[in-house]
Design a protein around this motif. Structure first.
Motif, PDB file in Angstrom:
ATOM      1  N   TYR A 141       8.505   4.326   0.004  1.00 61.02           N
ATOM      2  CA  TYR A 141       8.899   2.924   0.076  1.00 61.02           C
ATOM      3  C   TYR A 141      10.315   2.794   0.631  1.00 61.02           C
ATOM      4  O   TYR A 141      10.607   1.891   1.430  1.00 61.02           O
ATOM      5  CB  TYR A 141       8.810   2.290  -1.309  1.00 61.02           C
ATOM      6  N   GLU A 142      11.192   3.705   0.224  1.00 59.39           N
ATOM      7  CA  GLU A 142      12.574   3.676   0.700  1.00 59.39           C
ATOM      8  C   GLU A 142      12.631   3.907   2.203  1.00 59.39           C
ATOM      9  O   GLU A 142      13.373   3.226   2.924  1.00 59.39           O
ATOM     10  CB  GLU A 142      13.404   4.733  -0.033  1.00 59.39           C
ATOM     11  N   ARG A 149      20.629  -8.184   6.585  1.00 67.38           N
ATOM     12  CA  ARG A 149      20.588  -6.751   6.905  1.00 67.38           C
ATOM     13  C   ARG A 149      21.980  -6.264   7.311  1.00 67.38           C
ATOM     14  O   ARG A 149      22.722  -6.956   7.973  1.00 67.38           O
ATOM     15  CB  ARG A 149      19.580  -6.472   8.037  1.00 67.38           C
ATOM     16  N   ILE A 165      10.588  -6.855   3.055  1.00 67.38           N
ATOM     17  CA  ILE A 165       9.994  -5.897   3.989  1.00 67.38           C
ATOM     18  C   ILE A 165       8.481  -6.076   4.104  1.00 67.38           C
ATOM     19  O   ILE A 165       7.802  -5.280   4.745  1.00 67.38           O
ATOM     20  CB  ILE A 165      10.332  -4.440   3.616  1.00 67.38           C
ATOM     21  N   LYS A 190       7.204  -3.206  -4.022  1.00 64.23           N
ATOM     22  CA  LYS A 190       7.072  -1.861  -4.588  1.00 64.23           C
ATOM     23  C   LYS A 190       6.108  -1.865  -5.775  1.00 64.23           C
ATOM     24  O   LYS A 190       5.393  -0.886  -6.006  1.00 64.23           O
ATOM     25  CB  LYS A 190       8.421  -1.306  -5.022  1.00 64.23           C
ATOM     26  N   SER A 205       8.282 -10.556  -0.073  1.00 67.85           N
ATOM     27  CA  SER A 205       9.113  -9.353  -0.046  1.00 67.85           C
ATOM     28  C   SER A 205       9.851  -9.305   1.285  1.00 67.85           C
ATOM     29  O   SER A 205       9.272  -9.614   2.329  1.00 67.85           O
ATOM     30  CB  SER A 205       8.244  -8.097  -0.198  1.00 67.85           C
ATOM     31  N   SER A 214      11.457   0.863   4.031  1.00 75.71           N
ATOM     32  CA  SER A 214      12.525  -0.132   4.015  1.00 75.71           C
ATOM     33  C   SER A 214      13.596   0.199   5.053  1.00 75.71           C
ATOM     34  O   SER A 214      14.088  -0.697   5.769  1.00 75.71           O
ATOM     35  CB  SER A 214      13.149  -0.204   2.619  1.00 75.71           C
ATOM     36  N   HIS A 229      12.200  -0.508   8.517  1.00 75.14           N
ATOM     37  CA  HIS A 229      12.083  -1.961   8.654  1.00 75.14           C
ATOM     38  C   HIS A 229      13.454  -2.561   8.964  1.00 75.14           C
ATOM     39  O   HIS A 229      13.574  -3.416   9.861  1.00 75.14           O
ATOM     40  CB  HIS A 229      11.518  -2.560   7.360  1.00 75.14           C
ATOM     41  N   ASN A 230      14.473  -2.118   8.253  1.00 70.12           N
ATOM     42  CA  ASN A 230      15.823  -2.639   8.475  1.00 70.12           C
ATOM     43  C   ASN A 230      16.338  -2.296   9.871  1.00 70.12           C
ATOM     44  O   ASN A 230      16.988  -3.122  10.525  1.00 70.12           O
ATOM     45  CB  ASN A 230      16.777  -2.090   7.415  1.00 70.12           C
TER      46      ASN A 230
END
Length: 423
Positions: A67-68, A423, A295, A299, A293, A71, A74-75
């Motif tokens: 998940y990290e 961001r 992203i 989670k 969310s 993220s 995505h960022n």
């Protein structure tokens, strides 16, 4: 340490990967027509069309790590799109598309050289299903159990080889995952709104309050023009049952099998590799993008998918008759409807239950299992899911409709800009 304690120690270990499809849009909510701007990042590819990106994480030893990384990529994507010299772009955080100016607005992804076949395959899909349906975007969740866990189970089995046991284990898991896919849809559906241009180009800008909570999982979504019947007896029969559809011309390749669950080999995803090397992991494919969310994926839902698969893996191995397979797909499409007070899930021969009632019943059973094994985090996540069932206003689809009604695309762009600026 006893054998049982060893099994419990390894039960929650595994490998996790996440794939997330998203459309690129400009500031006004139209599909972007710039070239794919992430050719330097292997983890950010194109999906069906040039303006649809797919973030693909590596495989990790925990949901948190996968998940990290999702993220992080995505960022990176959000920042790069927001600062393009050709003009600001956003990641569209909805499964349903924004404004669409007809099929000419959907440029098929271009590939060269050895990858040219990917482009030709997309042209085939466009001619068969139309480009509009290909704009639906979502999440795929990949998981494999730890070999240490499976090896301990194998030692207690009657199977002649570890490979045979492992394939049988995942085939059984896949059957149960297909049976319960409707539950995943009910708990993660988040796409109740359309722009009118998805249906008719001249209705661009008109909000459509559809009867669906998840259009992509509904009867109008990503499905073949027949209900596939697969043979779960063993891996050879499973592969052959897919090959028969290819040989008959109903499918071009195994990738065209639009099904809630896929079983995959390690490395290149082909039927030949699957049969030769065995099953490496399972993929769940019915998760909507969630604009609640930043992203597009909470989670809590990623963790739930893990805990659900663990629970499904300990259920008794049962046959999956042809009629049950058809019923399972019908249940997924029913669960994709918005008004869950009227959704009836088929639970047996001439027997149906309201989706809320049966969801709560199953979640209570899962919660009981995790209370017994002493996994407090899992209990917390199951209760998070139960809250969506008990309190209808907590359903994602209900929240999304309430937040983005009256100018769905404009409000979606405002949200995308808000996320981009943080961001």
């Amino acid at each position: 340490m006893t054998q049982k304690n060893k099994i419990n120690e390894y039960l929650f270990l595994g490998r996790f990967g996440i794939e997330k499809e998203s459309l690129r849009v400009n500031e006004k909510g139209f599909l972007s027509h710039t070239e794919h701007p992430f050719t330097d990042i292997l983890n950010i590819d194109r999906d069906f069309c040039e303006n649809q990106i797919e973030i693909i994480t590596d495989a990790f030893g925990s949901v948190d790590e996968a998940y990290e990384q999702l993220s992080q990529f995505h960022n990176i994507a959000v920042k790069r799109l927001y600062s393009l010299k050709s003009g600001k772009e956003y990641i569209w955080n909805f499964s349903n598309p924004p404004y669409v100016r007809g099929e000419q607005d959907v440029p098929i992804a271009k590939f060269d050289g050895k990858l040219k076949g990917k482009e030709l395959y997309r042209e085939y899909l466009a001619s068969k299903y139309g480009k509009m349906k290909m704009l639906f975007s979502g999440i795929h969740f990949n998981f494999s159990f730890a070999d240490e866990y499976l090896e301990l189970l194998y030692k207690e089995s009657d199977d002649e080889s570890y490979r045979t046991f492992k394939d049988k284990f995942y085939l059984n898991l896949a059957k149960n995952a297909v049976r319960y896919s409707w539950l995943i849809v009910h708990l993660t559906a988040a796409s109740p709104l359309f722009d009118g241009s998805f249906i008719k180009e001249e209705d661009l800008g008109k909000d459509i309050y559809s009867k669906y909570a998840s259009a992509r999982c509904s009867e109008i979504g990503y499905w073949n023009d027949f209900v596939p019947i697969l043979n779960y007896e063993n891996l050879h029969e499973y592969v052959n049952s897919i090959k028969e559809y290819i040989e008959s011309g109903q499918l071009k390749t195994s990738a065209e099998l639009y099904y809630p669950v896929r079983l995959k080999p390690k490395g290149k995803n082909t039927l030949e590799a699957l049969e030769e090397n065995g099953i490496n992991h399972i993929e769940l494919r019915t998760i909507d993008l969630n604009p609640l969310s930043d992203i597009g994926f909470k989670k809590e839902d990623a963790l739930f998918l893990h805990y659900l698969l663990v629970y499904l893996s300990i259920l008794e191995d049962m046959k999956f008759e042809d009629s049950e397979q058809v019923k399972a797909i019908k249940n997924v499409q029913k669960a994709a409807l918005y008004d869950d007070s009227k959704i009836l899930i088929e639970t047996g021969w001439n027997k149906s239950e309201n989706v809320r009632d049966i969801s709560l019943k199953i979640l209570n059973e899962i919660e009981k299992f995790y209370l017994e094994v002493g996994n407090e985090k899992a209990v917390e996540i199951i209760r998070y899911q139960k809250n969506k069932v008990i309190n209808v206003q907590e359903r994602y689809a209900v929240k999304v409709r309430d937040l983005f009604k009256n100018e769905y695309v404009k409000n979606g762009c405002d949200l995308a800009e808000k996320y981009a600026k943080t961001r």
